[in-house]
Every structure is written in structure tokens, then in C-alpha cells.
Design a protein around this motif. Structure first.
Motif, mmCIF file in Angstrom:
data_model
loop_
_atom_site.group_PDB
_atom_site.id
_atom_site.type_symbol
_atom_site.label_atom_id
_atom_site.label_comp_id
_atom_site.label_asym_id
_atom_site.label_seq_id
_atom_site.Cartn_x
_atom_site.Cartn_y
_atom_site.Cartn_z
ATOM 1 N N LEU A 1 -50.908 -0.383 -15.886
ATOM 2 C CA LEU A 1 -52.131 -1.087 -16.303
ATOM 3 C C LEU A 1 -52.027 -2.574 -15.964
ATOM 4 O O LEU A 1 -52.994 -3.183 -15.493
ATOM 5 C CB LEU A 1 -52.370 -0.894 -17.810
ATOM 6 N N PHE A 2 -50.842 -3.154 -16.179
ATOM 7 C CA PHE A 2 -50.677 -4.563 -15.840
ATOM 8 C C PHE A 2 -50.787 -4.779 -14.332
ATOM 9 O O PHE A 2 -51.340 -5.782 -13.885
ATOM 10 C CB PHE A 2 -49.341 -5.096 -16.367
ATOM 11 N N LEU A 3 -50.257 -3.840 -13.545
ATOM 12 C CA LEU A 3 -50.383 -3.969 -12.090
ATOM 13 C C LEU A 3 -51.858 -3.977 -11.692
ATOM 14 O O LEU A 3 -52.290 -4.764 -10.850
ATOM 15 C CB LEU A 3 -49.669 -2.816 -11.383
ATOM 16 N N LEU A 4 -52.616 -3.089 -12.317
ATOM 17 C CA LEU A 4 -54.043 -3.027 -12.001
ATOM 18 C C LEU A 4 -54.733 -4.324 -12.404
ATOM 19 O O LEU A 4 -55.547 -4.876 -11.654
ATOM 20 C CB LEU A 4 -54.670 -1.829 -12.732
ATOM 21 N N PHE A 5 -54.368 -4.833 -13.571
ATOM 22 C CA PHE A 5 -54.974 -6.075 -14.059
ATOM 23 C C PHE A 5 -54.606 -7.245 -13.145
ATOM 24 O O PHE A 5 -55.460 -8.032 -12.744
ATOM 25 C CB PHE A 5 -54.521 -6.339 -15.495
ATOM 26 N N GLY A 6 -53.323 -7.332 -12.786
ATOM 27 C CA GLY A 6 -52.893 -8.408 -11.890
ATOM 28 C C GLY A 6 -53.583 -8.335 -10.549
ATOM 29 O O GLY A 6 -53.944 -9.361 -9.949
ATOM 30 N N PHE A 7 -53.809 -7.113 -10.077
ATOM 31 C CA PHE A 7 -54.511 -6.900 -8.815
ATOM 32 C C PHE A 7 -55.969 -7.347 -8.956
ATOM 33 O O PHE A 7 -56.532 -7.978 -8.042
ATOM 34 C CB PHE A 7 -54.411 -5.410 -8.461
ATOM 35 N N ALA A 8 -56.575 -7.063 -10.119
ATOM 36 C CA ALA A 8 -57.969 -7.457 -10.338
ATOM 37 C C ALA A 8 -58.120 -8.980 -10.300
ATOM 38 O O ALA A 8 -59.108 -9.500 -9.753
ATOM 39 C CB ALA A 8 -58.461 -6.903 -11.672
ATOM 40 N N LEU A 9 -57.138 -9.699 -10.855
ATOM 41 C CA LEU A 9 -57.183 -11.164 -10.797
ATOM 42 C C LEU A 9 -57.225 -11.613 -9.344
ATOM 43 O O LEU A 9 -57.980 -12.519 -8.960
ATOM 44 C CB LEU A 9 -55.950 -11.765 -11.479
ATOM 45 N N MET A 10 -56.396 -10.951 -8.517
ATOM 46 C CA MET A 10 -56.339 -11.306 -7.113
ATOM 47 C C MET A 10 -57.644 -10.977 -6.402
ATOM 48 O O MET A 10 -58.108 -11.735 -5.550
ATOM 49 C CB MET A 10 -55.165 -10.571 -6.474
ATOM 50 N N ALA A 11 -58.268 -9.849 -6.789
ATOM 51 C CA ALA A 11 -59.537 -9.483 -6.157
ATOM 52 C C ALA A 11 -60.584 -10.566 -6.397
ATOM 53 O O ALA A 11 -61.395 -10.869 -5.515
ATOM 54 C CB ALA A 11 -60.015 -8.138 -6.696
ATOM 55 N N LEU A 12 -60.545 -11.184 -7.589
ATOM 56 C CA LEU A 12 -61.460 -12.295 -7.878
ATOM 57 C C LEU A 12 -61.137 -13.500 -7.004
ATOM 58 O O LEU A 12 -62.028 -14.137 -6.433
ATOM 59 C CB LEU A 12 -61.330 -12.702 -9.348
ATOM 60 N N MET A 13 -59.848 -13.826 -6.906
ATOM 61 C CA MET A 13 -59.458 -14.979 -6.093
ATOM 62 C C MET A 13 -59.868 -14.784 -4.645
ATOM 63 O O MET A 13 -60.267 -15.720 -3.960
ATOM 64 C CB MET A 13 -57.938 -15.183 -6.161
ATOM 65 N N ARG A 14 -59.752 -13.550 -4.168
ATOM 66 C CA ARG A 14 -60.071 -13.301 -2.760
ATOM 67 C C ARG A 14 -61.559 -13.530 -2.503
ATOM 68 O O ARG A 14 -61.945 -13.856 -1.382
ATOM 69 C CB ARG A 14 -59.673 -11.882 -2.349
ATOM 70 N N TRP A 15 -62.402 -13.364 -3.525
ATOM 71 C CA TRP A 15 -63.821 -13.686 -3.329
ATOM 72 C C TRP A 15 -63.972 -15.179 -3.050
ATOM 73 O O TRP A 15 -64.645 -15.589 -2.108
ATOM 74 C CB TRP A 15 -64.656 -13.297 -4.549
ATOM 75 N N GLN A 16 -63.312 -15.973 -3.872
ATOM 76 C CA GLN A 16 -63.404 -17.419 -3.720
ATOM 77 C C GLN A 16 -62.858 -17.852 -2.354
ATOM 78 O O GLN A 16 -63.358 -18.792 -1.743
ATOM 79 C CB GLN A 16 -62.645 -18.094 -4.864
ATOM 80 N N LEU A 17 -61.849 -17.178 -1.853
ATOM 81 C CA LEU A 17 -61.264 -17.556 -0.573
ATOM 82 C C LEU A 17 -62.164 -17.149 0.590
ATOM 83 O O LEU A 17 -62.283 -17.871 1.583
ATOM 84 C CB LEU A 17 -59.880 -16.912 -0.408
ATOM 85 N N ALA A 18 -62.803 -15.995 0.457
ATOM 86 C CA ALA A 18 -63.656 -15.519 1.548
ATOM 87 C C ALA A 18 -65.010 -16.226 1.542
ATOM 88 O O ALA A 18 -65.567 -16.530 2.593
ATOM 89 C CB ALA A 18 -63.845 -14.011 1.442
ATOM 90 N N TYR A 19 -65.551 -16.459 0.348
ATOM 91 C CA TYR A 19 -66.875 -17.092 0.218
ATOM 92 C C TYR A 19 -66.769 -18.272 -0.735
ATOM 93 O O TYR A 19 -67.236 -18.201 -1.867
ATOM 94 C CB TYR A 19 -67.901 -16.076 -0.319
ATOM 95 N N PRO A 20 -66.174 -19.372 -0.292
ATOM 96 C CA PRO A 20 -65.930 -20.498 -1.210
ATOM 97 C C PRO A 20 -67.232 -21.014 -1.822
ATOM 98 O O PRO A 20 -68.243 -21.114 -1.119
ATOM 99 C CB PRO A 20 -65.288 -21.558 -0.329
ATOM 100 N N MET A 21 -67.181 -21.311 -3.102
ATOM 101 C CA MET A 21 -68.287 -21.906 -3.873
ATOM 102 C C MET A 21 -69.533 -21.028 -3.915
ATOM 103 O O MET A 21 -70.615 -21.519 -4.176
ATOM 104 C CB MET A 21 -68.709 -23.289 -3.351
ATOM 105 N N GLN A 22 -69.423 -19.770 -3.634
ATOM 106 C CA GLN A 22 -70.594 -18.910 -3.790
ATOM 107 C C GLN A 22 -70.427 -18.089 -5.057
ATOM 108 O O GLN A 22 -69.319 -17.711 -5.408
ATOM 109 C CB GLN A 22 -70.736 -17.983 -2.573
#
Lengths: 196, 595
Positions: free
Chosen positions: B52-73
Motif C-alpha cells: 500500500l505504501f508503494l502504491l501511495f509513494g507511486f501516486a505522489l510521483m504520478a502527481l509530480m510527473r503532471w507538474q513536470l510534463a505540464y508546468p503550471m497547468q
């Protein structure tokens, strides 16, 4: 199935589980205090000004505490030896003395701390006092842990003496190993913080 | 340990759903499944929590990857749920991005991978492999899980306090970590102290169990390599974590009691000289931190090597190549991991003498790693390989860990590290080691030992879909990081490098990497479905579905007996990997079979 070697010794390793466990635990503790001692050295070597311990701290009180702690180590061994010689009443006396001496140590420590804190010299006052409070505080927590374990073995835990005397004697030996370690840490802390 | 041994014989593991046997009612549900002292139940608790923690940690990264791919959107769909303090209007704030990054690293390493690899697999499989009735200290084992659990809760709660979670990276370098005004860092330190205590209790228990509870005939050079890996790992945890605990206590003093262990004199923050005693040293933290964190790298990788070794020997149907060499290599690796830590600090101005020393030890430590990897590759040669799901993940581990390891060499050399340090190249390097490396090995382990725990096999078709999808997607995330890193794009940039001229030629990779990350997430749904479906609906199998030789398969049922593991104490007559022994009717020769 029972877990083997809780009391008896495994022939090819020559150890019981508890004895090996406590030595491993102490090796980990050595690393914990080694890191703090190294930090002390690095901070002191890198500092422009560093007071001598005897200028800031109360050496006679700490010396008294050193004697108290060494005595408590002796009574701890006597407690174990009494069990080995099957003298339970003496065991109660000696382990009780160990606990009392440990409490005396903490009371003296309390007056030392109070003296500094009342004078406005808390941990944030200087890096010397910061490491003094941190290391003696952590050591004090270890003393407190020892008191809790020993009090349990002195009081409710001693029922095991009637059912499994050998196992109970092992427990006292293991608690003793820990207690000697805590004593040993102080033997290093005292000269390093108070005398150098 | 008394109530563990008195209750009756019911299969552990699969019954986590409550069909208790009639003679089992001496223990209530709470004592049997929540505060259990049975290593198998604790292993399952660790596994589920860590996944469950792995999934949660991965979810945090999925959010960060949005910011990296589409900054400030604005983040679609869930952007509004993140709260005004984190993402007003769905647009992520830099502080929140930093929290996600710091907590992604912390959660993945300390709450995900290590608890799964050591707490989960180690707890469940190791005592079975050595023929032990349980761990040596069942109560400590239970305490170890619950202390870990509390540490995890502290970390999670820190997201919801004012100012949010820690935001100074998983490395928590001072002065930044100390001067950041929020309480997230304090929570992080408290959480870490719980996690360190947990791993201390666990590692002590593992070492005592392996030394003391090996069954008759199982001497050290008959132990499966997995057990060796757990053994060395436990020593690393036992001896490397305490210095971080010391460092954590010192930083906690800096945060709470306003000491200045890590704050130099005359530190200026916001154009004001800080009112502190000063005289501290920020580099002290780095030394103490990396003295743990480099052995920690091997804590992450060694159990994975152990899992992969078991699966490769089993599915090539031949002995591991160089079993003894593997053991000597892993011991040497464990020892050397204590003397390489400062290769993380080439850029701190330690001086060339120190740099040369740590550069040399770093090159030396690569030798045992290469020996282990080569031995595993050579083990494939001439085997009649069965390509089942665990084997596919194990096979993928080899080149993935290879890429991770080889890209580490330029980082271990001080001159090339000057160019590469703190770029995406570093991120690519250690993720290749841990993500398609260790996590693939952990997946392999889950598919391999699932029948042991539940008596049922996971679905092969879904397993293969999970493997192929994950393999492609995960390379899509991490390989472009090398390209970006070689161009000098810094890690930990909130916008992925949009503001930097030198990043422009490689900026387009950001979207590709993010798409790959989300694809990877989608493929994990296949795994989750397969996992839960197989508990009830998977193909029923016998006690030894993979025709393996080691005790956990050959000496007990699947799942093993609830208390004591074995009907009769097994005895061992031979080494762990006697596959395809000439002149025998079967191609496997169990360790506990006389002849």
C-alpha cells in the motif's frame, strides 16, 4: 512446536537466543553512541572556541555519579551471582540496590540539569552545552530503560524463578549485560564531557 | 510466545479471511491476525502494508510527473481535491512539489521497498527455508511491525498538519531542513526514529533466527542464497541505522531545542543573521546520513538478489553457478558498503585525498556486484528455462540492475561526478537499481511465493500482461533521464527545467516520461486485480508447484501449519540447488530427502 534454545545453549554456536540477541543489540548501541562521540570530536575540532568541561560543568557531582554507577554495576553482578548460588533473598536485595543506585544517579543528574537551566544555559546556549544535554540525555533515557526492566524483573517478573529458574537467571544476566553497557557509556562520557 | 505454541494447527496465510478451524478458538481474531506473533501472519501484514505504501509513494510521483510534463497547468480531475494550501485552482505550488518529492523518496525506501523485501519476504520465507518453527523472538517480531506501522502513520499524518510534510528531500540536508519554518521536518524525524527502532528489532531477530534456529544438517554452506542475502542485510540494518538515529536526534534538537549542531555561525536567512549559538557543521549531517544511506542501498538490493537467485535456480532447473563465490561476494559487499559513503559528497569540498579514497573503495565495491550479476547470468547457460511470470521478472532484473549498476560508475569517479551530480542522470541511475531492479525482483517474489501463502497460483496470463506492460513503461520513464541528465538538467526542479536554456533540447522528454509513468500505473491495476482474484479464484496447487528443492516447499504444506510450520522437524542432507542431478527420476532433489 516450542522455539528451541531459549534456555539451553545450542551446541554448535555455544549460545542461547537471548544472549546472542542482547550482544547484537549492544553492537547496535555501540554504533549509536559511536556516531555521537564522532560528532562531538568533529564539532570540537571544527570550532573556534570550545570551553573545558570542568569550567562549565560540576565535576564533583559527576564524579559522585560515576561512583554510583560503578557500584550499581557491582550490585548487578552480585544479583546474578546470588541466583546462581540459589539465594533468592540476596538477589532481591542486590537487584533492589541496583535500582536505587540508578535512581540516585538520575536525581543527581536532575540537579545538574536544573542548575544549568535556571541559569539560562539550555542546550541552545552553546554547541558544547547542546552536545552535553543531548548525550547525557540519551544516556539518561538508557538508564531509565534499565530501571524499568530491572524493576519488572525485581517485582512481577520474578515469578519465573519458581517455574523456570534457569531461564530467569539468564534474564538477569542479559539485563546485567545491558546495564554494564550503560555504565560503560558513562565511563566514556564523564572524562570526555567533564574533564577534557 | 506461549499463546503461539498452544493453539491448534490451522493453515496460516490464506485464512486471513476468517474461516477459522474449530480447534482454533483459543485465540481471538485480534490476537491471531492483528497482534499476531506468528512470523507468517506478520510477514503478510508487512507485505500488505508495504505494498500500500508503494502504491501511495507511486501516486505522489504520478502527481509530480503532471507538474513536470505540464508546468503550471491545473491538474485534471483530482487537482481540486488537493486543497488550497497545496494546489490553489489545481495548480501545484512549489512547496507542495517539494513535499511530494521528499515524501516519495522516504516512503518508497523506508516504508515500501525495505519493509516488503525484509519485513515481508524475510519474515515469511526465511524461517520456512531454515526449518524453524518461528522467529527466535516472536514478541519482538510483532513489536517490530507495529513500530513500523506507527512510523508510517506519523509520516502520513505529516501531510495534513499546517505547512504540510517535510520538503527538504529524502536526504533532509541542513541548514535547509532546519530553517524551513514548518513542522513537517519534525514529524519526518520522529517518524524516522520509529522506523529505525523497528528495523533494529527486526534485524536482531533475523540474525539470531538464522544463527540459532537452523534445522539439523543445515549448516551455513547449505543455506539458500536468499537466506544469506537476508543475513547480510540484517547486519547492515543493525549497524548502519544507529548513526542515522543519532543524526536524527541531533537534527531534532536543532528543530525543537534550537541548538545548532548543523548550523554554522553567522548563518543568514532572509537577510537576517539567525539568532543561534552557531558553531555547527552542515557536513556532519551528510556524513552521518550517508553512513546509513549507502549501506541502505545494499539493504534495498541484496534481498532482491536473493529472491532472483532462488527463482533462477528453480526455473533453469540447474544449480546456481558459483554458489560459494556468491556467498563470499555478498559478505564482501556487505563489509565494503560501510566504507564508500562519502562518494555521495564529492562536491562538498572534502579535498582530493578523501575523494581518491572513496573513489577507490567505490570502484572496489563494484567488483562483488559484478561477480553476483555474472554468476546469475552464467546460471542461465545451458538451462532448460521455464518462462513463467516469476522467471520473466527475475530475468528482467538482470539487465535492469546491470544498467543501474554500470551507470553508477561515472558517478563514483569524482571527475565525472562534477558534471553529473544532482542531475536527472543520478535519478535515472538509482531508479534503475531500485525500480526495474529491486521492485521487479519483489514482483517476481510475489508471483513465486504466492502459492506458498495461499495454496493457489496467480493467473499466468494476467501476470505476463503485467510484466510486458511494466517492462516497457518503466524503461520509458527512466531511460530518458540519462539523456536529460547528460544535458545537465537539474533534479528537483519544480518546472522540469523550462526556465533553463540548456534544458530546452531535451525538454520534450518530460511529457514522454510522464506518459510512461501513468502507463506504468495503469498496468499495476492488472497486478492488483490478479492479486485479489487469485486469493479466491486462482488455480489450486499442491505443496510444491514449482518442483523446488528448498525446505519451504518440500517439508510443509501450502500454506504451512499455523503454529510451528512443520509437522515433523525437517532434517537437511544436501545443498539448496540440487536440480537435474544425473541418475535420478525427478529433476529436483529436495534438501530434506535422504536419497
Amino acid at each position: 512446536m516450542e522455539i528451541p534454545y531459549t534456555v539451553e545453549v545450542r551446541p554448535d554456536t555455544g549460545l542461547s537466543n537471548g544472549k546472542l540477541g542482547v550482544w547484537l543489540f549492544l553492537s547496535s548501541e555501540v554504533m549509536l553512541f559511536a556516531a555521537l562521540f564522532s560528532s562531538y570530536i568533529l564539532l570540537r575540532v571544527g570550532s573556534t572556541e570550545w570551553p573545558h568541561g570542568y569550567e562549565e560543568l560540576n565535576v564533583p557531582m559527576a564524579f559522585f555519579n560515576t561512583i554510583v554507577l560503578i557500584s550499581s554495576s557491582v550490585t548487578m553482578v552480585m544479583a546474578w551471582a546470588s541466583l546462581k548460588m540459589n539465594e533468592f533473598a540476596k538477589f532481591k536485595l542486590y537487584l533492589g540496590a541496583t535500582i536505587v543506585l540508578a535512581l540516585v544517579f538520575l536525581v543527581v543528574k536532575y540537579f545538574e540539569y536544573e542548575h544549568h537551566l535556571v541559569a539560562g544555559e539550555g542546550p541552545s546556549h552553546s554547541t558544547f552545552l547542546a552536545i552535553y544535554f543531548t548525550m547525557t540525555g540519551l544516556h539518561g533515557l538508557h538508564i531509565l530503560g534499565g530501571i524499568i526492566v530491572n524493576t519488572y524483573l525485581w517485582g512481577p517478573g520474578n515469578k519465573m524463578w519458581k517455574t523456570e529458574p534457569e531461564r530467569f537467571t539468564n534474564r538477569i544476566e542479559i539485563a546485567g549485560l545491558y546495564w554494564h553497557f550503560v555504565d560503560l557509556v558513562w565511563i566514556f562520557l564523564f572524562p570526555m564531557l567533564y574533564l577534557l | 510466545m506461549d499463546n503461539v505454541t498452544t493453539a491448534g494447527h490451522a493453515p496460516a496465510g490464506a485464512h486471513a479471511h476468517g474461516h477459522a478451524h474449530a480447534h482454533d478458538h483459543e485465540q481471538s481474531f485480534v490476537w491471531k491476525y492483528v497482534f499476531s506473533q506468528d512470523h507468517k501472519v506478520i510477514g503478510i501484514q508487512y507485505t500488505i502494508t508495504a505494498l500500500l505504501f508503494l502504491l501511495f509513494g507511486f501516486a505522489l510521483m504520478a502527481l509530480m510527473r503532471w507538474q513536470l510534463a505540464y508546468p503550471m497547468q491545473p491538474i485534471p480531475v483530482i487537482g481540486g481535491l488537493l486543497g488550497m494550501a497545496n494546489a490553489p485552482g489545481g495548480i501545484m505550488l512549489p512547496e507542495f512539489y517539494n513535499q511530494l518529492g521528499a515524501m516519495h523518496g522516504t516512503i518508497m525506501v523506508f516504508l515500501g521497498v525495505v519493509p516488503l523485501a525484509v519485513g515481508g519476504f524475510g519474515n515469511y520465507v526465511m524461517p520456512l527455508m531454515i526449518g524453524a518453527p518461528d522467529m527466535a523472538f516472536p514478541k519482538l517480531n510483532m513489536a517490530s511491525y507495529w513500530v513500523y506501522f506507527i512510523g508510517g502513520v506519523v509520516m502520513l499524518v505529516s501531510f495534513f498538519i499546517p505547512g504540510g510534510a517535510a520538503q527538504s528531500g529524502w536526504t533532509s540536508y541542513p541548514p535547509l531542513s532546519v530553517i524551513t519554518a514548518t513542522d513537517g521536518q519534525t514529524m519526518w524525524l520522529i517518524g524516522m526514529i520509529f522506523l529505525i527502532t523497528s528495523s533494529l528489532l527486526g534485524s536482531m531477530n533475523f540474525i539470531v533466527t538464522i544463527i540459532q534456529l537452523r534445522t539439523k544438517g543445515l549448516h551455513f554452506f547449505r543455506l539458500p542464497f536468499f537466506v544469506w542475502a537476508q543475513f547480510v542485510t540484517s547486519f547492515l540494518l543493525l549497524l548502519a541505522f544507529p548513526p542515522l538515529e543519532a543524526a536524527g536526534v541531533l537534527q531534532l534538537m536543532d528543530k525543537v531545542a534550537h541548538t545548532s549542531f548543523f548550523l554554522p555561525s553567522g548563518l543568514v536567512v532572509g537577510n537576517k543573521v539567525m539568532a543561534i549559538a552557531g558553531g555547527g557543521n552542515p557536513l556532519l549531517w551528510q556524513h552521518l546520513f550517508w553512513f546509513l544511506a549507502h549501506p541502505e542501498v545494499y539493504v534495498l538490493i541484496l534481498p532482491a538478489m536473493g529472491i532472483v537467485s532462488e527463482i533462477i535456480a528453480n526455473n533453469t532447473r540447474k544449480p546456481l553457478w558459483g554458489y560459494r563465490v556468491l556467498i563470499y561476494a555478498i559478505i564482501f559487499l556487505g563489509f565494503m558498503s560501510f566504507v564508500v559513503w562519502a562518494h555521495h559528497m564529492f562536491m562538498t569540498g572534502m579535498g582530493t585525498t578523501m575523494n581518491s579514497f572513496f573513489q577507490t573503495t567505490t570502484m572496489i565495491i563494484s567488483i562483488p556486484s559484478v561477480i553476483i550479476l555474472s554468476a546469475l547470468f552464467l546460471s542461465l547457460y545451458g538451462g532448460s528455462i521455464r518462462y513463467n511470470t516469476p522467471m520473466l521478472f527475475a530475468l528482467a532484473f538482470l539487465p535492469m540492475f546491470g544498467i543501474g549498476g554500470l551507470t553508477g560508475l561515472p558517478l563514483g569517479l569524482a571527475p565525472s561526478d562534477i558534471h553529473l551530480h544532482d542531475t536527472y542522470y543520478v535519478i535515472g541511475h538509482f531508479h534503475y537499481v531500485v525500480a526495474p531492479g529491486t521492485i521487479f525482483a519483489l514482483f517476481a517474489g510475489i508471483y513465486y511465493w504466492f502459492p506458498k501463502v495461499t495454496g493457489r497460483q496467480m493467473n499466468e496470463m494476467l501476470g505476463k500482461i503485467h510484466f510486458v506492460g511494466s517492462f516497457i513503461a518503466i524503461n520509458g520513464i527512466f531511460f530518458p533521464m540519462f539523456i536529460q541528465g547528460l544535458h545537465g538538467v537539474n533534479r528537483r526542479l519544480y518546472d522540469g527545467g523550462v526556465q533553463y536554456a540548456h534544458a530546452q533540447p531535451v525538454l520534450h522528454w518530460n511529457m514522454f516520461m510522464s506518459m510512461s509513468a501513468w502507463t506504468l500505473m495503469a498496468f499495476q491495476i492488472v497486478f492488483i486485480v490478479n492479486f485479489f482474484w487469485s486469493i479466491k479464484g486462482g488455480k489450486r496447487v499442491g505443496p510444491n508447484p514449482w518442483n523446488a528443492t528448498t525446505l519451504e516447499w518440500t517439508a510443509t504444506t501450502s500454506p504451512p501449519l499455523a503454529h510451528g510450520n512443520f509437522e515433523t522437524q525437517p532434517e537437511v542432507f544436501r545443498g539448496p540447488y540440487e536440480y537435474s542431478v544425473p541418475g535420478r527420476s525427478t529433476d529436483y532433489f529436495p534438501q530434506n530427502q535422504r536419497d
